[in-house]
Design an enzyme around this catalytic site. Structure first.
Site, PDB file in Angstrom:
ATOM      1  N   HIS A 149      22.343   1.576   2.350  1.00  6.44           N
ATOM      2  CA  HIS A 149      22.977   2.330   3.283  1.00  6.44           C
ATOM      3  C   HIS A 149      24.721   1.860   3.209  1.00  6.44           C
ATOM      4  O   HIS A 149      24.969   0.712   3.545  1.00  6.44           O
ATOM      5  CB  HIS A 149      22.583   1.633   4.861  1.00  6.44           C
ATOM      6  CG  HIS A 149      21.278   1.713   5.084  1.00  6.44           C
ATOM      7  ND1 HIS A 149      20.608   3.036   5.068  1.00  6.44           N
ATOM      8  CD2 HIS A 149      20.095   0.925   4.891  1.00  6.44           C
ATOM      9  CE1 HIS A 149      19.363   2.976   5.376  1.00  6.44           C
ATOM     10  NE2 HIS A 149      18.938   1.694   5.063  1.00  6.44           N
ATOM     11  N   GLU A 161      44.959   4.790  31.228  1.00  6.07           N
ATOM     12  CA  GLU A 161      43.805   5.205  32.024  1.00  6.07           C
ATOM     13  C   GLU A 161      42.771   3.836  31.767  1.00  6.07           C
ATOM     14  O   GLU A 161      41.989   3.527  32.429  1.00  6.07           O
ATOM     15  CB  GLU A 161      43.369   6.485  31.887  1.00  6.07           C
ATOM     16  CG  GLU A 161      44.306   7.442  32.327  1.00  6.07           C
ATOM     17  CD  GLU A 161      44.554   7.484  33.782  1.00  6.07           C
ATOM     18  OE1 GLU A 161      43.982   6.780  34.717  1.00  6.07           O
ATOM     19  OE2 GLU A 161      45.830   7.789  34.318  1.00  6.07           O
ATOM     20  N   HIS A 194      43.101   0.598  33.452  1.00  4.90           N
ATOM     21  CA  HIS A 194      42.766   0.609  34.845  1.00  4.90           C
ATOM     22  C   HIS A 194      41.427  -0.047  34.415  1.00  4.90           C
ATOM     23  O   HIS A 194      40.768  -0.688  35.793  1.00  4.90           O
ATOM     24  CB  HIS A 194      42.529   1.911  35.163  1.00  4.90           C
ATOM     25  CG  HIS A 194      44.147   2.331  35.886  1.00  4.90           C
ATOM     26  ND1 HIS A 194      44.585   1.739  36.793  1.00  4.90           N
ATOM     27  CD2 HIS A 194      44.734   3.373  35.674  1.00  4.90           C
ATOM     28  CE1 HIS A 194      45.725   2.112  37.037  1.00  4.90           C
ATOM     29  NE2 HIS A 194      45.843   3.357  36.182  1.00  4.90           N
ATOM     30  N   GLU A 245      48.934  -0.292  38.156  1.00  2.64           N
ATOM     31  CA  GLU A 245      49.789   0.841  37.676  1.00  2.64           C
ATOM     32  C   GLU A 245      50.757  -0.055  36.418  1.00  2.64           C
ATOM     33  O   GLU A 245      50.701   0.634  35.227  1.00  2.64           O
ATOM     34  CB  GLU A 245      50.345   1.658  38.451  1.00  2.64           C
ATOM     35  CG  GLU A 245      49.655   2.573  39.398  1.00  2.64           C
ATOM     36  CD  GLU A 245      48.739   3.393  38.861  1.00  2.64           C
ATOM     37  OE1 GLU A 245      49.050   3.956  37.507  1.00  2.64           O
ATOM     38  OE2 GLU A 245      47.650   3.810  39.230  1.00  2.64           O
TER      39      GLU A 245
END
EC number: 3.4.24.-
Length: 599
Positions: free
Chosen positions: A220, A408, A411, A436
């Protein structure tokens, strides 16, 4: 059953037996094969001995014969070298090249081959032995030669346990050596399933029906995906797509990015994140590989709206998938692990709650000019929505502004790590502002490439001048925000700009002291100031109280440094915080520039 001759008369033979693993519990290697429906099978491979005899070689028991038979000579040599009876040795195959003659031997018991107990003998052109390897075993127990279950039942067991199908290859009946020193009688069955990329040889215990050994026929290729995306160091699409090869970090994502914890995937979904475009009725459309194996090469056309061409949509999903996965791996290395309530479908038994990878809705049509991250408690999916920005023609795609996606994603970590995974501890206005600021600081962290610190603007591609009032800067004229600025700020993003600028100054101070580590994204043990910064940011999240204030968040940083670095950065941190009003005694949005004695 008495296939081993007496060892009492030969001290040398006893030495050979000791080195080849004849013991109540065999020496060797146990391999865990993950196959069919994520089933794990332990396969044992007895330890091999290996001897070489230089260029001239050594004689064998049949050396005096005028005619050389590779088969007879090999069987005789193994029998003599291991001091075993002739019926324990079975010639399997052999061949000669222009230099050496090779023979391959199986151990057998009562005329039945022991599949994983083999030997190999090499003869030179003078018919002398030049090397010998063996993994023969002396089992502590041998079961009956007569199977208790039929071949048909064994095939059904193998198909059921491995979630594949018998391929029709003739079955055999063989012994297989087990780690506990015994051997098992097994029906040997080949099972295949192309959907799982599986082709194995299963050894089904002919008395119990258990799979006791596997041979994996697949070589593999490691999952080495290739993405056309914006490297994390780049802020947005204006800096250009690159071909990024195999960015997944197996130390953080042990099954890679293209495995959802149950099956392999070939689209923008996996154990850490799924990126998709939302369709009618909530349908989720991911991006498939553009070609196998796991090549995601889609050419974005910047002259057209992000949702105007299929390639543009694909490019957005691929980039978001790459960025969020990369941040998962970075955060993991720095401490946002399963036990710390991170986002993963499968947690590999390492603690925390699973089934909560990040779901990212790219080009979400339910809004414009924004992005959101929803952080529920550990065990529920994190959820990001990224909108299109229509302030220009053509429109611009939030998924192609890396610092927005990183912002984002961050957060999720700050909400999860503050308060221990409840997602309830950044709810006050001041603590939301801290959230923020942390998100801006991490986005900025990803984009530095050396120790030179300049002013930094958040999301300039999506909005001219960026989303914050001032560029982040160490110059108080360029960015005058400080702790006391909170007196007049009533919106969390504006409050966040204060914390973001304070952390910009902290980052600059740490890099000035320790320099910059180019490998900080993949090696958290490096000594650069950027490495120190991210360690302290993440460590402090777990230390601080629920709904922290600015002074409490600062105190957590100071303590995090004491915990990890023995306070080596105490004065550096205090000076940086104090330069923006968060010195000793700062409280109730009143500045202090005081630092501890000795600083």
């Amino acid at each position: 059953m008495q296939f081993f001759a007496s060892l009492v008369r030969s001290v040398y033979a006893a030495t050979i037996l000791a080195t080849t693993g004849y013991a109540p519990s065999f020496s060797g290697d146990t391999k865990h094969n993950a196959v069919g429906a994520a089933k794990a099978i332990e396969s044992f491979h007895p330890e091999s001995s290996f001897e070489t005899f230089d260029v001239n070689g050594i004689d064998h028991p049949l050396s005096d014969r005028p005619e050389f038979s590779l088969e007879d000579a090999a069987v005789s040599f193994v029998q003599s070298r291991l001091n075993i009876t002739s019926d324990a040795v079975a010639f399997r195959t052999g061949y000669a090249n222009d230099v050496i003659q090779h023979a391959y031997i199986h151990q057998q018991i009562n005329g039945i081959t022991v599949a994983n107990a083999v030997a190999n003998v090499a003869f030179n052109k003078k018919n002398r032995v030049v090397s010998f390897g063996s993994s023969f075993v002396q089992p502590s127990s041998v079961p009956s030669n007569t199977p208790s279950i039929s071949v048909t039942d064994a095939i059904a067991k193998a198909e059921s346990q491995l979630a594949g199908e018998y391929n029709g290859h003739p079955t055999t009946l063989e012994f297989v050596a087990k780690e506990d020193g015994s051997v098992a009688l097994a029906h040997v069955v080949q099972i295949q399933d192309d959907d799982q990329d599986m082709w194995v040889e299963a050894f089904v215990d002919a008395h119990t029906g258990d799979i006791v050994h596997l041979t994996d026929f697949g070589a593999h290729a490691s999952a080495s995906p290739v993405y056309r995306a914006l490297p994390l160091r780049e802020q947005n699409v204006t800096q250009g797509f690159r071909t990024i090869k195999n960015p997944q970090n197996k130390a953080a994502s042990p099954i890679g990015w293209h495995n959802n914890g149950v099956t392999k995937t070939n689209n923008t979904s996996g154990n850490n994140v799924i990126t998709y475009v939302r369709g009618k009725g909530g349908a989720r459309y991911t991006t498939p590989q553009s070609s196998a194996p796991l090549i995601f090469n889609y050419m974005q056309d910047p002259t057209k709206n992000p949702n105007a061409t299929r390639a543009n949509v694909h490019a957005a999903r691929v980039n978001a998938f790459y960025v969020v996965n990369t941040m998962h791996d970075i955060f993991y290395l720095y401490g946002f692990t399963e036990r710390a309530s991170n986002f993963q479908n499968t947690n590999f038994g390492k603690g925390g709650w699973g089934n909560d990878r990040v779901e990212v809705s790219v080009q979400d049509t339910r809004g414009k000019n924004n992005a959101f991250f929803y952080t529920p408690p550990d065990g529920q999916h994190g959820y990001m929505k990224v909108y299109l920005f229509n302030r220009s023609v053509p429109m611009r795609d939030g998924a192609l502004e890396n610092d927005l996606v990183v912002h984002e994603t961050t957060h999720g970590i700050t909400n999860r790590m503050t308060g221990g995974g409840t997602a309830r501890c950044l709810q006050t206005l001041e603590s939301k502002g801290l959230g923020e600021g942390w998100s801006d600081a991490v986005a900025e962290w990803t984009e530095w490439t050396n120790a030179t610190i300049t002013d930094w603007v958040f999301c300039p591609y999506l909005k001219r001048g960026g989303f914050r009032i001032y560029p982040y800067s160490t110059n108080s004229t360029t960015d005058p925000l400080k702790y006391s600025s909170l007196k007049t700020l009533t919106e969390e993003h504006r409050i966040g700009a204060v914390w973001g600028n304070i952390l910009h100054n902290v980052y600059a101070a740490l890099v000035s002291k320790h320099g910059f580590s180019a490998t900080a994204k993949t090696d958290p043990k490096t000594k650069g100031g950027n490495t120190v910064f991210l360690h302290l940011l993440i460590d402090a999240l777990a230390l601080q109280p629920c709904n922290p204030t600015f002074p409490q968040a600062r105190a957590a940083w100071i303590q995090a440094d004491a915990n990890r670095y023995g306070g080596a950065n105490k004065c550096t941190l205090w000076k940086a915080f104090a330069s923006r009003g968060l010195g000793i005694g700062a409280a109730n949005r009143v500045d202090s520039k005081k630092v501890p004695a000795g600083c």
